[in-house]
Design a protein around this motif. Sequence first.
Motif, PDB file in Angstrom:
ATOM      1  N   ASP A  91      47.390  38.964  34.460  1.00 19.83           N
ATOM      2  CA  ASP A  91      46.068  38.477  34.044  1.00 19.83           C
ATOM      3  C   ASP A  91      45.601  37.298  34.888  1.00 19.83           C
ATOM      4  O   ASP A  91      44.392  37.069  35.049  1.00 19.83           O
ATOM      5  CB  ASP A  91      46.094  38.043  32.577  1.00 19.83           C
ATOM      6  N   SER A  92      46.550  36.523  35.413  1.00 18.79           N
ATOM      7  CA  SER A  92      46.200  35.333  36.200  1.00 18.79           C
ATOM      8  C   SER A  92      45.788  35.672  37.627  1.00 18.79           C
ATOM      9  O   SER A  92      45.289  34.800  38.349  1.00 18.79           O
ATOM     10  CB  SER A  92      47.386  34.360  36.222  1.00 18.79           C
ATOM     11  N   ILE A  93      46.017  36.903  38.041  1.00 18.91           N
ATOM     12  CA  ILE A  93      45.640  37.327  39.400  1.00 18.91           C
ATOM     13  C   ILE A  93      44.241  37.917  39.320  1.00 18.91           C
ATOM     14  O   ILE A  93      44.036  39.038  38.855  1.00 18.91           O
ATOM     15  CB  ILE A  93      46.660  38.331  39.963  1.00 18.91           C
ATOM     16  N   THR A  94      43.271  37.153  39.762  1.00 16.93           N
ATOM     17  CA  THR A  94      41.864  37.477  39.555  1.00 16.93           C
ATOM     18  C   THR A  94      41.270  38.216  40.739  1.00 16.93           C
ATOM     19  O   THR A  94      41.846  38.273  41.832  1.00 16.93           O
ATOM     20  CB  THR A  94      41.058  36.191  39.341  1.00 16.93           C
ATOM     21  N   SER A  95      40.081  38.751  40.514  1.00 13.54           N
ATOM     22  CA  SER A  95      39.358  39.438  41.583  1.00 13.54           C
ATOM     23  C   SER A  95      39.114  38.517  42.774  1.00 13.54           C
ATOM     24  O   SER A  95      39.212  38.943  43.928  1.00 13.54           O
ATOM     25  CB  SER A  95      38.013  39.960  41.055  1.00 13.54           C
ATOM     26  N   ASP A  96      38.791  37.253  42.503  1.00 13.81           N
ATOM     27  CA  ASP A  96      38.547  36.305  43.604  1.00 13.81           C
ATOM     28  C   ASP A  96      39.812  36.086  44.428  1.00 13.81           C
ATOM     29  O   ASP A  96      39.755  36.003  45.666  1.00 13.81           O
ATOM     30  CB  ASP A  96      38.045  34.968  43.052  1.00 13.81           C
ATOM     31  N   LEU A  97      40.956  35.982  43.764  1.00 14.97           N
ATOM     32  CA  LEU A  97      42.215  35.802  44.488  1.00 14.97           C
ATOM     33  C   LEU A  97      42.527  37.052  45.313  1.00 14.97           C
ATOM     34  O   LEU A  97      42.952  36.947  46.471  1.00 14.97           O
ATOM     35  CB  LEU A  97      43.353  35.521  43.505  1.00 14.97           C
ATOM     36  N   HIS A 118      33.954  47.516  46.238  1.00 14.66           N
ATOM     37  CA  HIS A 118      34.311  48.737  45.518  1.00 14.66           C
ATOM     38  C   HIS A 118      35.824  48.835  45.332  1.00 14.66           C
ATOM     39  O   HIS A 118      36.301  49.205  44.244  1.00 14.66           O
ATOM     40  CB  HIS A 118      33.801  49.958  46.279  1.00 14.66           C
ATOM     41  N   ILE A 119      36.585  48.485  46.351  1.00  6.62           N
ATOM     42  CA  ILE A 119      38.045  48.552  46.264  1.00  6.62           C
ATOM     43  C   ILE A 119      38.563  47.608  45.191  1.00  6.62           C
ATOM     44  O   ILE A 119      39.431  47.971  44.390  1.00  6.62           O
ATOM     45  CB  ILE A 119      38.674  48.243  47.634  1.00  6.62           C
ATOM     46  N   ILE A 120      38.034  46.395  45.142  1.00  5.22           N
ATOM     47  CA  ILE A 120      38.459  45.443  44.109  1.00  5.22           C
ATOM     48  C   ILE A 120      38.142  45.996  42.721  1.00  5.22           C
ATOM     49  O   ILE A 120      38.920  45.847  41.776  1.00  5.22           O
ATOM     50  CB  ILE A 120      37.804  44.073  44.334  1.00  5.22           C
ATOM     51  N   GLY A 121      37.008  46.691  42.605  1.00  4.61           N
ATOM     52  CA  GLY A 121      36.670  47.319  41.334  1.00  4.61           C
ATOM     53  C   GLY A 121      37.666  48.387  40.929  1.00  4.61           C
ATOM     54  O   GLY A 121      37.948  48.567  39.738  1.00  4.61           O
ATOM     55  N   LEU A 122      38.224  49.089  41.899  1.00  2.00           N
ATOM     56  CA  LEU A 122      39.220  50.122  41.623  1.00  2.00           C
ATOM     57  C   LEU A 122      40.580  49.531  41.262  1.00  2.00           C
ATOM     58  O   LEU A 122      41.407  50.190  40.617  1.00  2.00           O
ATOM     59  CB  LEU A 122      39.387  51.040  42.838  1.00  2.00           C
ATOM     60  N   LEU A 123      40.820  48.286  41.685  1.00  2.00           N
ATOM     61  CA  LEU A 123      42.128  47.654  41.502  1.00  2.00           C
ATOM     62  C   LEU A 123      42.212  46.773  40.271  1.00  2.00           C
ATOM     63  O   LEU A 123      43.321  46.415  39.849  1.00  2.00           O
ATOM     64  CB  LEU A 123      42.465  46.796  42.734  1.00  2.00           C
ATOM     65  N   THR A 124      41.078  46.395  39.702  1.00  2.00           N
ATOM     66  CA  THR A 124      41.056  45.411  38.613  1.00  2.00           C
ATOM     67  C   THR A 124      40.359  45.973  37.375  1.00  2.00           C
ATOM     68  O   THR A 124      39.618  46.956  37.448  1.00  2.00           O
ATOM     69  CB  THR A 124      40.328  44.126  39.041  1.00  2.00           C
ATOM     70  N   ILE A 125      40.591  45.313  36.260  1.00  4.38           N
ATOM     71  CA  ILE A 125      39.866  45.583  35.021  1.00  4.38           C
ATOM     72  C   ILE A 125      39.485  44.236  34.430  1.00  4.38           C
ATOM     73  O   ILE A 125      40.335  43.353  34.282  1.00  4.38           O
ATOM     74  CB  ILE A 125      40.715  46.394  34.023  1.00  4.38           C
ATOM     75  N   ASN A 126      38.214  44.071  34.143  1.00  7.70           N
ATOM     76  CA  ASN A 126      37.709  42.808  33.591  1.00  7.70           C
ATOM     77  C   ASN A 126      38.103  41.615  34.455  1.00  7.70           C
ATOM     78  O   ASN A 126      38.446  40.539  33.960  1.00  7.70           O
ATOM     79  CB  ASN A 126      38.210  42.607  32.160  1.00  7.70           C
ATOM     80  N   GLY A 127      38.112  41.819  35.773  1.00  5.12           N
ATOM     81  CA  GLY A 127      38.314  40.706  36.695  1.00  5.12           C
ATOM     82  C   GLY A 127      39.735  40.294  36.944  1.00  5.12           C
ATOM     83  O   GLY A 127      39.975  39.239  37.547  1.00  5.12           O
ATOM     84  N   SER A 128      40.720  41.086  36.521  1.00  4.42           N
ATOM     85  CA  SER A 128      42.119  40.728  36.790  1.00  4.42           C
ATOM     86  C   SER A 128      42.958  41.987  36.951  1.00  4.42           C
ATOM     87  O   SER A 128      42.507  43.106  36.674  1.00  4.42           O
ATOM     88  CB  SER A 128      42.678  39.842  35.678  1.00  4.42           C
ATOM     89  N   LEU A 129      44.194  41.797  37.420  1.00  2.00           N
ATOM     90  CA  LEU A 129      45.095  42.928  37.624  1.00  2.00           C
ATOM     91  C   LEU A 129      45.519  43.517  36.281  1.00  2.00           C
ATOM     92  O   LEU A 129      45.946  42.783  35.394  1.00  2.00           O
ATOM     93  CB  LEU A 129      46.359  42.486  38.370  1.00  2.00           C
TER      94      LEU A 129
END
Length: 306
Positions: A91-97, A118-129
């Motif tokens: 949860d601490s690993i965010t989209s920005d990181l 788009h890739i970050i969107g495929l890798l995250t949910i609600n902005g985190s891993l």
Amino acid sequence: MYHEKYRFEQFLELKPEEHYSSVLWKNRTIYKPSSILREFHYFLNGFLLEHLPVDTVVSFAYRKGATLLQAVEPHANSRAFYQTDLERFFDSITSDLIRSVLSRYETPVSDLSDYIDHIIGLLTINGSLPIGYSTSPILSNACLLGFDKRLAAISDERKWVYTRYADDIIISADDRLSIKDADQVIKECLKLEFGDGFSLNESKSKLTTIGRKIKILGFNILPTGAISIERGVRNRIESFLYFYVKDRPKLARIFEEEQGDSMEDGLLRLSGLISYVYAADPAYLKKLRVKFGNTVIDGFLHRSIK
């Protein structure tokens, strides 16, 4: 990669929010990608994420061929141990990181910047891993690379031994006094790398010394420096072997939900544990042979050698 099964346009047009489900398991939310999102994750792992750098000297989780034991062995001759873990690790690993990491390091994808949102969107949910995506473990190691290198450098200066296995951090040394401020050093490294993004789990932090068995990641370090396998880990080995023989689909689900591993990665880790049993505890290996058969055990031993 998929022999024209998919078009690149399908990859770009996929809406990730429509392609996962969630289940609650042991007070954690596990996310399951759809079959097509799982395939695209496999693509991203092979052509992007597996090319991100990892500090292989100190970080041992989520790496092919690496085992729990390898995270413990460097500490075998130490006398004092500080153990802690990171709260809400994924949860601490965010989209920005993630964006920062993907932008910082060179990968085979020369036009990554064109598709990074788009890739970050495929890798995250609600902005985190999310827990449950095959991409999350690989990304977590890359995102902690700067922290690993910073803490490893300080450990070298102080003659500490540092290893990390996912969110578990272990520091050891020759005496208790030398690591009495290990928690503050770790917090400072986290602060410098991530601001307020990560915190230590104080309830699981402990400082112990040799004189009795030291428990680390399912292993015991004895006063002699020998390493033995905890009863709980033995039970897990036998549970994994049971499902390997009786119900492999269930074993695959266990690897994914408990460890974030693919079936292949989970079997490699199990092979590593059985190889350690082979080297360190022949009597227990004999028990496994009797219970599960020579063919099964020898198969795992040969797998670990390859």
